[in-house]
Write a protein that holds these residues in place. Structure first.
Motif, PDB file in Angstrom:
ATOM      1  N   UNK A  78      48.962  15.210  60.855  1.00 43.75           N
ATOM      2  CA  UNK A  78      49.866  15.175  59.947  1.00 43.75           C
ATOM      3  C   UNK A  78      50.035  16.850  59.861  1.00 43.75           C
ATOM      4  N   UNK A  79      49.218  17.656  60.060  1.00 41.66           N
ATOM      5  CA  UNK A  79      49.248  19.123  60.014  1.00 41.66           C
ATOM      6  C   UNK A  79      49.821  19.733  61.343  1.00 41.66           C
ATOM      7  N   UNK A  80      49.954  18.809  62.123  1.00 44.03           N
ATOM      8  CA  UNK A  80      50.548  19.255  63.412  1.00 44.03           C
ATOM      9  C   UNK A  80      49.868  19.883  64.673  1.00 44.03           C
ATOM     10  N   UNK A  81      48.617  19.459  64.429  1.00 45.18           N
ATOM     11  CA  UNK A  81      47.527  19.742  65.599  1.00 45.18           C
ATOM     12  C   UNK A  81      47.674  19.146  66.706  1.00 45.18           C
ATOM     13  N   UNK A  82      47.583  19.599  67.828  1.00 53.19           N
ATOM     14  CA  UNK A  82      47.706  18.756  69.254  1.00 53.19           C
ATOM     15  C   UNK A  82      46.605  19.472  70.214  1.00 53.19           C
ATOM     16  N   UNK A  83      45.723  18.688  69.876  1.00 55.43           N
ATOM     17  CA  UNK A  83      44.430  19.137  71.094  1.00 55.43           C
ATOM     18  C   UNK A  83      44.610  19.107  72.594  1.00 55.43           C
ATOM     19  N   UNK A  84      44.076  19.710  73.358  1.00 54.01           N
ATOM     20  CA  UNK A  84      44.342  19.560  74.739  1.00 54.01           C
ATOM     21  C   UNK A  84      43.682  18.562  75.358  1.00 54.01           C
ATOM     22  N   UNK A  85      42.410  18.120  74.881  1.00 50.10           N
ATOM     23  CA  UNK A  85      41.706  17.053  75.498  1.00 50.10           C
ATOM     24  C   UNK A  85      41.011  16.071  74.245  1.00 50.10           C
ATOM     25  N   UNK A  86      40.859  14.852  74.539  1.00 44.71           N
ATOM     26  CA  UNK A  86      40.092  14.014  73.752  1.00 44.71           C
ATOM     27  C   UNK A  86      38.917  13.610  74.304  1.00 44.71           C
ATOM     28  N   UNK A  87      37.756  13.044  73.691  1.00 45.63           N
ATOM     29  CA  UNK A  87      36.636  12.589  74.111  1.00 45.63           C
ATOM     30  C   UNK A  87      35.641  11.993  73.051  1.00 45.63           C
ATOM     31  N   UNK A  88      35.238  10.882  73.355  1.00 42.08           N
ATOM     32  CA  UNK A  88      34.436  10.104  72.287  1.00 42.08           C
ATOM     33  C   UNK A  88      33.001   9.569  72.989  1.00 42.08           C
ATOM     34  N   UNK A  89      32.124   9.521  72.273  1.00 42.49           N
ATOM     35  CA  UNK A  89      30.664   9.128  72.673  1.00 42.49           C
ATOM     36  C   UNK A  89      30.586   7.664  72.504  1.00 42.49           C
ATOM     37  N   UNK A  90      30.678   6.819  73.687  1.00 43.59           N
ATOM     38  CA  UNK A  90      30.452   5.474  73.637  1.00 43.59           C
ATOM     39  C   UNK A  90      31.570   4.674  72.822  1.00 43.59           C
ATOM     40  N   UNK A  91      31.411   4.013  71.666  1.00 41.54           N
ATOM     41  CA  UNK A  91      32.426   3.605  70.896  1.00 41.54           C
ATOM     42  C   UNK A  91      33.456   4.631  70.429  1.00 41.54           C
ATOM     43  N   UNK A  92      33.002   5.953  70.410  1.00 33.27           N
ATOM     44  CA  UNK A  92      34.170   6.957  70.199  1.00 33.27           C
ATOM     45  C   UNK A  92      35.110   7.203  71.202  1.00 33.27           C
ATOM     46  N   UNK A  93      34.780   6.619  72.273  1.00 35.94           N
ATOM     47  CA  UNK A  93      36.137   6.682  73.315  1.00 35.94           C
ATOM     48  C   UNK A  93      37.138   5.767  72.907  1.00 35.94           C
ATOM     49  N   UNK A  94      37.056   4.943  72.252  1.00 36.18           N
ATOM     50  CA  UNK A  94      38.256   4.004  71.614  1.00 36.18           C
ATOM     51  C   UNK A  94      38.918   4.789  70.724  1.00 36.18           C
ATOM     52  N   UNK A  95      38.171   5.597  69.647  1.00 37.09           N
ATOM     53  CA  UNK A  95      38.756   6.419  68.719  1.00 37.09           C
ATOM     54  C   UNK A  95      39.539   7.467  69.631  1.00 37.09           C
ATOM     55  N   UNK A  96      39.008   7.783  70.662  1.00 37.14           N
ATOM     56  CA  UNK A  96      39.665   8.990  71.538  1.00 37.14           C
ATOM     57  C   UNK A  96      41.221   8.317  72.193  1.00 37.14           C
ATOM     58  N   UNK A  97      41.331   7.199  72.435  1.00 40.73           N
ATOM     59  CA  UNK A  97      42.513   6.542  72.990  1.00 40.73           C
ATOM     60  C   UNK A  97      43.357   6.339  71.839  1.00 40.73           C
ATOM     61  N   UNK A  98      42.950   5.963  70.626  1.00 48.50           N
ATOM     62  CA  UNK A  98      43.916   5.790  69.376  1.00 48.50           C
ATOM     63  C   UNK A  98      44.498   7.035  69.276  1.00 48.50           C
ATOM     64  N   UNK A  99      43.710   8.184  68.945  1.00 44.25           N
ATOM     65  CA  UNK A  99      44.289   9.345  68.846  1.00 44.25           C
ATOM     66  C   UNK A  99      44.987   9.814  70.004  1.00 44.25           C
ATOM     67  N   UNK A 100      44.999   9.596  71.233  1.00 45.53           N
ATOM     68  CA  UNK A 100      45.585   9.939  72.343  1.00 45.53           C
ATOM     69  C   UNK A 100      47.070   9.065  72.384  1.00 45.53           C
ATOM     70  N   UNK A 101      47.206   8.058  71.444  1.00 45.33           N
ATOM     71  CA  UNK A 101      48.245   7.376  71.411  1.00 45.33           C
ATOM     72  C   UNK A 101      48.221   6.222  72.731  1.00 45.33           C
ATOM     73  N   UNK A 102      47.107   5.807  73.376  1.00 41.30           N
ATOM     74  CA  UNK A 102      47.039   4.772  74.243  1.00 41.30           C
ATOM     75  C   UNK A 102      46.930   3.274  73.699  1.00 41.30           C
ATOM     76  N   UNK A 103      46.544   3.298  72.577  1.00 42.31           N
ATOM     77  CA  UNK A 103      46.292   2.010  72.058  1.00 42.31           C
ATOM     78  C   UNK A 103      46.632   1.976  70.439  1.00 42.31           C
ATOM     79  N   UNK A 104      46.997   0.912  69.990  1.00 40.34           N
ATOM     80  CA  UNK A 104      47.461   0.984  68.425  1.00 40.34           C
ATOM     81  C   UNK A 104      46.119   0.886  67.862  1.00 40.34           C
ATOM     82  N   UNK A 105      45.956   1.362  66.357  1.00 40.15           N
ATOM     83  CA  UNK A 105      44.970   1.178  65.704  1.00 40.15           C
ATOM     84  C   UNK A 105      44.453  -0.362  65.543  1.00 40.15           C
ATOM     85  N   UNK A 106      45.566  -1.292  65.147  1.00 39.18           N
ATOM     86  CA  UNK A 106      45.236  -2.632  65.073  1.00 39.18           C
ATOM     87  C   UNK A 106      44.603  -3.049  66.169  1.00 39.18           C
TER      88      UNK A 106
END
Length: 314
Positions: A78-106
């Motif tokens: 919402x604040x317009x922040x666009x990171x250069x990379x995403x990463x997540x630890x185990x389960x967190x990798x799914x959160x990373x893909x949601x954030x990267x727009x690769x998959x819907x939250x649902x």
């Protein structure tokens, strides 16, 4: 120019009531309602009110952490922040893909709920275990596991390379116990059992990985908006065809967290933002790259502090 990586926690960071403030915001409300629609009222009650024992169950923990992490990410978005990379630890990798727009939250919620169920059911209770080995070089931890395998033909090996001097091992209970014994002989400061419901990231999870594949393949994955660092090989995932394979392998393979963070440091990342419950990953990153800037967002106060810092520094 400085680079930012957003990182997302995995199982073990959960607590009852996490994300409550974030879910009440304009952007978090949509996240909350998606979780409610996909997983039901009972799940939401467990997330916000407990009991803790129910939240600790893998099938509840995984979607709960994902939901909280995505709510925190939406605040940055919402604040317009666009990171250069995403990463997540185990389960967190799914959160990373949601954030990267690769998959819907649902879709992600449905997958991690099923992932949690499969991992929980993969090994009978008491047959598997995990333990944290502290103060021992990676190669010596691997040697301790190898000695245990040779002695009893047990399944045991490194599961999480978390930071220098912190490696989690996983496998059959007797094998983990014996590997801990050898680790102490080789100079480990501590080797302590973890309170987990299964031997995650070990070959004992291969059936869960196999059963998860069709669930992952049924989803319409998209290319990430910025590279996601894969747990399984600490390399960038830029194409959608690589996502499913890396997530399947991740279930029974080791999480290369230390290697992933070192790679990000080599790419010029000097600011790491942990999004979701707790500060476990921030602590690990600090041990790996002591000079980087670490921020986190798990509630409104930490999010506001993070956004103020980013506004001043960029």
């Amino acid at each position: 120019m400085a680079k930012i990586a957003c990182i997302f926690p995995g199982q073990g960071s959960q607590y009852v009531g996490m994300g409550k403030e974030l879910f009440a915001t304009s952007w978090g409300k949509e996240v909350f309602e998606t979780g409610q629609r996909v997983l039901g009222e009972e799940f939401i009650q467990i997330l916000l009110e407990g009991p803790e024992e129910e939240l600790k169950k893998t099938a509840n923990t995984q979607p709960a952490i994902l939901l909280t992490s995505v709510a925190a990410w939406r605040g940055l978005q919402e604040a317009g922040i666009r990171p250069d990379y995403f990463a997540g630890h185990s389960l967190g990798e799914y959160s990373a893909y949601v954030a990267a727009g690769s998959i819907s939250l649902e879709d992600a919620l449905k997958i991690v709920r099923r992932r949690g169920e499969l991992m929980q059911a993969a090994v009978p209770e008491g047959k598997g275990a995990m333990a944290a080995v502290l103060g021992l070089e990676n190669v010596k931890v691997e040697e301790a596991c190898r000695k245990a395998r040779e002695e009893g033909n047990w399944v045991v090996g490194a599961a999480n390379y978390n930071s220098p001097g912190q490696v989690v091992i996983s496998g059959e209970s007797s094998g983990v116990q014996k590997a801990c014994h050898y680790a102490k002989d080789l100079g480990a400061k501590r080797a302590m059992p973890l309170a987990v419901s299964g031997p995650f990231h070990s070959p004992l999870m291969e059936k869960a990985a196999k059963d998860l594949r069709p669930v992952l393949e049924a989803v319409n994955w998209r290319e990430p908006s910025a590279p996601v660092i894969s747990n399984i090989d600490a390399e960038e995932v830029k194409e959608r065809r690589s996502i499913v394979e890396s997530l399947v392998r991740q279930v029974s393979g080791a999480v290369l967290w230390e290697q992933s963070i070192r790679y990000l440091g080599e790419q010029g990342v000097d600011t790491f933002i942990e999004l979701g419950p707790g500060k476990v990953l921030s602590g690990l990153v600090k041990k790996i790259l002591p000079s980087v800037t670490l921020m986190n967002a798990e509630d409104l106060s930490s999010l506001e502090k993070l956004l103020a810092y980013l506004k001043e520094s960029r």
